[in-house]
Design a protein around this motif. Structure first.
Motif, PDB file in Angstrom:
ATOM      1  N   ILE A  12       7.842   9.542   0.926  1.00  0.00           N
ATOM      2  CA  ILE A  12       7.051   9.621   2.156  1.00  0.00           C
ATOM      3  C   ILE A  12       5.566   9.729   1.834  1.00  0.00           C
ATOM      4  CG2 ILE A  12       6.548  11.035   4.187  1.00  0.00           C
ATOM      5  CD1 ILE A  12       9.540  11.803   4.225  1.00  0.00           C
ATOM      6  N   ALA A  13       5.227  10.581   0.856  1.00  0.00           N
ATOM      7  CA  ALA A  13       3.821  10.804   0.526  1.00  0.00           C
ATOM      8  C   ALA A  13       3.156   9.539  -0.006  1.00  0.00           C
ATOM      9  CB  ALA A  13       3.720  11.936  -0.496  1.00  0.00           C
ATOM     10  N   VAL A  14       3.850   8.856  -0.919  1.00  0.00           N
ATOM     11  CA  VAL A  14       3.267   7.642  -1.499  1.00  0.00           C
ATOM     12  C   VAL A  14       3.154   6.536  -0.455  1.00  0.00           C
ATOM     13  CG1 VAL A  14       3.541   5.858  -3.259  1.00  0.00           C
ATOM     14  CG2 VAL A  14       4.110   8.219  -3.794  1.00  0.00           C
ATOM     15  N   LYS A  15       4.164   6.407   0.390  1.00  0.00           N
ATOM     16  CA  LYS A  15       4.127   5.350   1.403  1.00  0.00           C
ATOM     17  C   LYS A  15       2.989   5.594   2.396  1.00  0.00           C
ATOM     18  CE  LYS A  15       6.944   2.694   4.599  1.00  0.00           C
ATOM     19  NZ  LYS A  15       8.308   2.418   5.112  1.00  0.00           N
ATOM     20  N   LEU A  16       2.807   6.845   2.826  1.00  0.00           N
ATOM     21  CA  LEU A  16       1.721   7.159   3.752  1.00  0.00           C
ATOM     22  C   LEU A  16       0.363   6.830   3.146  1.00  0.00           C
ATOM     23  CD1 LEU A  16       2.936  10.562   5.294  1.00  0.00           C
ATOM     24  CD2 LEU A  16       2.731   8.353   6.461  1.00  0.00           C
ATOM     25  N   LEU A  17       0.232   7.063   1.842  1.00  0.00           N
ATOM     26  CA  LEU A  17      -1.037   6.759   1.168  1.00  0.00           C
ATOM     27  C   LEU A  17      -1.257   5.261   1.028  1.00  0.00           C
ATOM     28  CD1 LEU A  17      -3.544   7.608  -0.500  1.00  0.00           C
ATOM     29  CD2 LEU A  17      -2.037   7.674  -2.514  1.00  0.00           C
ATOM     30  N   THR A  27      10.554   1.289   0.336  1.00  0.00           N
ATOM     31  CA  THR A  27      10.983   2.439  -0.462  1.00  0.00           C
ATOM     32  C   THR A  27      12.497   2.444  -0.608  1.00  0.00           C
ATOM     33  OG1 THR A  27      11.204   3.897   1.468  1.00  0.00           O
ATOM     34  CG2 THR A  27       9.042   3.835   0.359  1.00  0.00           C
ATOM     35  N   THR A  28      12.964   3.021  -1.694  1.00  0.00           N
ATOM     36  CA  THR A  28      14.383   3.274  -1.900  1.00  0.00           C
ATOM     37  C   THR A  28      14.534   4.494  -2.789  1.00  0.00           C
ATOM     38  OG1 THR A  28      16.489   2.402  -2.711  1.00  0.00           O
ATOM     39  CG2 THR A  28      14.508   1.709  -3.878  1.00  0.00           C
ATOM     40  N   ASN A  29      15.613   5.276  -2.552  1.00  0.00           N
ATOM     41  CA  ASN A  29      15.825   6.491  -3.343  1.00  0.00           C
ATOM     42  C   ASN A  29      16.789   6.277  -4.502  1.00  0.00           C
ATOM     43  OD1 ASN A  29      18.246   6.252  -2.043  1.00  0.00           O
ATOM     44  ND2 ASN A  29      18.129   8.212  -0.947  1.00  0.00           N
ATOM     45  N   THR A  30      17.179   5.013  -4.741  1.00  0.00           N
ATOM     46  CA  THR A  30      18.072   4.722  -5.861  1.00  0.00           C
ATOM     47  C   THR A  30      17.691   3.408  -6.532  1.00  0.00           C
ATOM     48  OG1 THR A  30      20.346   4.177  -6.509  1.00  0.00           O
ATOM     49  CG2 THR A  30      19.718   3.743  -4.229  1.00  0.00           C
ATOM     50  N   LYS A 104       3.105  12.872 -12.631  1.00  0.00           N
ATOM     51  CA  LYS A 104       3.156  13.688 -11.415  1.00  0.00           C
ATOM     52  C   LYS A 104       2.738  15.119 -11.756  1.00  0.00           C
ATOM     53  CE  LYS A 104       7.355  11.271  -9.830  1.00  0.00           C
ATOM     54  NZ  LYS A 104       8.779  11.485  -9.462  1.00  0.00           N
ATOM     55  N   PRO A 105       2.075  15.808 -10.848  1.00  0.00           N
ATOM     56  CA  PRO A 105       1.480  15.284  -9.607  1.00  0.00           C
ATOM     57  C   PRO A 105       0.257  14.427  -9.902  1.00  0.00           C
ATOM     58  CG  PRO A 105       0.829  17.550  -9.935  1.00  0.00           C
ATOM     59  CD  PRO A 105       1.797  17.230 -11.049  1.00  0.00           C
ATOM     60  N   ASN A 108      -4.815  11.074  -5.814  1.00  0.00           N
ATOM     61  CA  ASN A 108      -4.747   9.869  -4.982  1.00  0.00           C
ATOM     62  C   ASN A 108      -5.658   8.755  -5.490  1.00  0.00           C
ATOM     63  OD1 ASN A 108      -2.883  11.067  -3.359  1.00  0.00           O
ATOM     64  ND2 ASN A 108      -4.295  11.499  -1.649  1.00  0.00           N
ATOM     65  N   GLU A 109      -6.845   9.103  -5.926  1.00  0.00           N
ATOM     66  CA  GLU A 109      -7.775   8.085  -6.419  1.00  0.00           C
ATOM     67  C   GLU A 109      -7.213   7.390  -7.658  1.00  0.00           C
ATOM     68  OE1 GLU A 109      -8.449  11.211  -5.863  1.00  0.00           O
ATOM     69  OE2 GLU A 109      -9.848  11.221  -4.161  1.00  0.00           O
ATOM     70  N   GLN A 110      -6.580   8.191  -8.527  1.00  0.00           N
ATOM     71  CA  GLN A 110      -5.994   7.627  -9.742  1.00  0.00           C
ATOM     72  C   GLN A 110      -4.837   6.687  -9.409  1.00  0.00           C
ATOM     73  OE1 GLN A 110      -4.112  10.510 -12.258  1.00  0.00           O
ATOM     74  NE2 GLN A 110      -3.801   9.075 -13.970  1.00  0.00           N
ATOM     75  N   LEU A 111      -3.988   7.105  -8.476  1.00  0.00           N
ATOM     76  CA  LEU A 111      -2.847   6.264  -8.088  1.00  0.00           C
ATOM     77  C   LEU A 111      -3.319   4.961  -7.445  1.00  0.00           C
ATOM     78  CD1 LEU A 111       0.195   5.839  -7.786  1.00  0.00           C
ATOM     79  CD2 LEU A 111       0.088   7.078  -5.611  1.00  0.00           C
ATOM     80  N   LEU A 112      -4.304   5.065  -6.543  1.00  0.00           N
ATOM     81  CA  LEU A 112      -4.818   3.861  -5.885  1.00  0.00           C
ATOM     82  C   LEU A 112      -5.448   2.907  -6.892  1.00  0.00           C
ATOM     83  CD1 LEU A 112      -6.402   5.341  -2.629  1.00  0.00           C
ATOM     84  CD2 LEU A 112      -4.435   3.810  -2.772  1.00  0.00           C
ATOM     85  N   ALA A 113      -6.167   3.432  -7.860  1.00  0.00           N
ATOM     86  CA  ALA A 113      -6.783   2.580  -8.876  1.00  0.00           C
ATOM     87  C   ALA A 113      -5.726   1.876  -9.713  1.00  0.00           C
ATOM     88  CB  ALA A 113      -7.695   3.426  -9.772  1.00  0.00           C
TER      89      ALA A 113
END
Length: 458
Positions: A12-17, A27-30, A104-105, A108-113
């Protein structure tokens, strides 16, 4: 992009970002859903967790699924992430084919880059893959030297005028005329006069394709789609993307395959054999036939809706006997070409010009080119020996009709070459030397027929 993690909060967190920045975020959990998603969707980037329920810290599951993903689609870019990372795992991840490694964790800036860089990498990989496949396909599809499309007669000036007008549009064009009148040369001239002239011109003889390979030739195939599909192959439609595709001898296409072709022309989308994703294609369609397609429609051999689709503009090429003013022009052009090819310096005498102009040319321009080439080869002097190849007063065609004494009198032989030679001779005799009709009655293409004529020196 696709996010794969067994923690629903992270999904949820990654998708919202990311959905603020990217059009489609799945998304998928498997990881067991990955193969199905890739079959149904065009995925550019996958953000993949390295640890799932069966293995909490080693990251081996992530390496396993990374390998599976790249095996299924090497153009996908994978970014790995884990809460149990260290420098060695990150190094191993890059070596295994991942584009980046996120701990993790994350910030956000690092993930977006990292994701931005991954999409850029994915675009580069896809372009390289397409160029590689197109280069391989073009090497197979492109023919040898192209002759010029020439003519000064009134009939040909009308053809050139129509080509000039039609070429400026993307209208589908149907070229009709007898065999050997230069339909492929006309198609190439249309392409060169169009706005697509800097793009590919791909031609395909529809009569030469076996039914089993029809879709593979036109639309390509994926590795493993059938027994001999050892590698991915790009089809002619994809090769012609943004350019022109020329479908020769369209009248030979079986009725069941006409529906498949019509569907691709209507949607401008193709699906490779063994593939599940459609590919959009932007093509200029040029078709040709020596058959009367209107009559074929009435006889139920050709789909009327396909005929309407392909002949927005029809260009009919006149037979050579109706453009006598062009015979000398063409003869001199081919003489110069074959002199250069065979390192000769032969010429045509005025008496032979008259012979050339009086002949009816049932094989049209193709036959004229063949006569000039053969004359250049057989000439013992600096003058081409046209009369030894063609007799305009008595010979109905270039082909010497076989006589009963030409064949082997051993009727009991089962030698395949002897039987084939007899059959070819018999077909030529029955059709009075008409190569096209003889080839059709034998179930051969013109090219295959001419190879047998050369083989048996007919």
């Amino acid at each position: 992009m696709l996010i794969v993690d067994d923690n629903p909060d992270i999904l949820i967190a990654v998708k919202l970002l990311l959905k603020q920045h990217y059009q489609t975020v799945l998304t998928t959990n498997t990881p067991f859903d990955i193969e199905q998603v890739l079959n149904e969707q065009k995925i550019d980037v996958i953000l993949l967790d390295m640890n799932f329920n069966h293995d909490a810290i080693s990251g081996q599951e992530g390496f396993y699924w990374l390998k599976k993903i790249l095996a299924q689609d090497p153009s996908i870019v994978v970014v790995l992430m884990t809460a149990y990372g260290d420098i060695q795992i990150a190094v191993d991840a890059i070596k295994a084919g991942a584009s980046d490694f996120i701990a993790k964790p994350w910030k956000n800036e690092q993930l977006l880059a990292s994701i931005t860089a991954a999409f850029s990498h994915a675009k580069d990989k896809q372009q390289l893959s397409k160029l590689t496949r197109q280069t391989q396909g073009l090497n197979q599809a492109l023919n040898g030297q192209q002759f010029e499309f020439l003519g000064k007669s009134v009939a040909m000036q009308q053809v050139f005028d129509t080509i000039e007008k039609a070429a400026q549009t993307d209208a589908n064009i149907l070229i009709t005329g007898e065999s050997g009148t230069g339909k492929e040369l006309a198609a190439h001239a249309i392409h060169l006069a169009s706005e697509r002239s800097q793009q590919a011109f791909i031609s395909l003889d529809m009569g030469s394709i076996s039914q089993s390979l029809f879709e593979s030739e036109l639309f390509g195939h994926k590795k493993g789609a059938f027994t001999d599909a050892k590698n991915d192959r790009v089809g002619r439609f994809e090769l012609a993307h943004n350019g022109s595709i020329f479908l020769d001898e369209l009248g030979n296409l079986p009725i069941n395959q006409q529906a498949t072709l019509l569907s691709a022309l209507q949607s401008r989308q193709i699906t490779p054999v063994g593939g599940s994703k459609s590919i959009k294609v932007n093509i200029r369609l040029i078709c040709a036939t020596n058959e009367n397609l209107t009559q074929a429609v009435q006889e139920g051999r050709f789909r009327q809706d396909l005929l309407y689709r392909i002949n927005t503009v029809e260009i009919r090429l006149p037979p050579l006997r109706d453009r006598v003013d062009d015979i000398l022009l063409l003869a001199e052009y081919y003489l110069e070409h074959f002199n250069h090819k065979y390192k000769r310096t032969v010429s045509i005498v005025p008496e032979d010009v008259q012979v050339l102009c009086q002949y009816s040319w049932p094989g049209n321009v193709r036959e004229l080119a063949h006569v000039i080439e053969r004359s250049v080869i057989l000439s013992n002097t600096n003058i081409v020996d046209i009369r030894s190849v063609i007799n305009a007063n008595t010979a109905p065609t270039l082909i010497q009709l076989p006589t009963d004494t030409d064949s082997n009198n051993d009727d009991d032989t089962f030698n395949l070459e002897v039987v084939e030679q007899r059959t070819v001779r018999a077909a030529l005799k029955y059709h009075q030397g008409n190569v096209t009709k003889a080839a059709k009655s034998l179930g051969l293409t013109r090219g295959a027929m001419y190879r047998r004529l050369d083989k048996y020196d007919l």
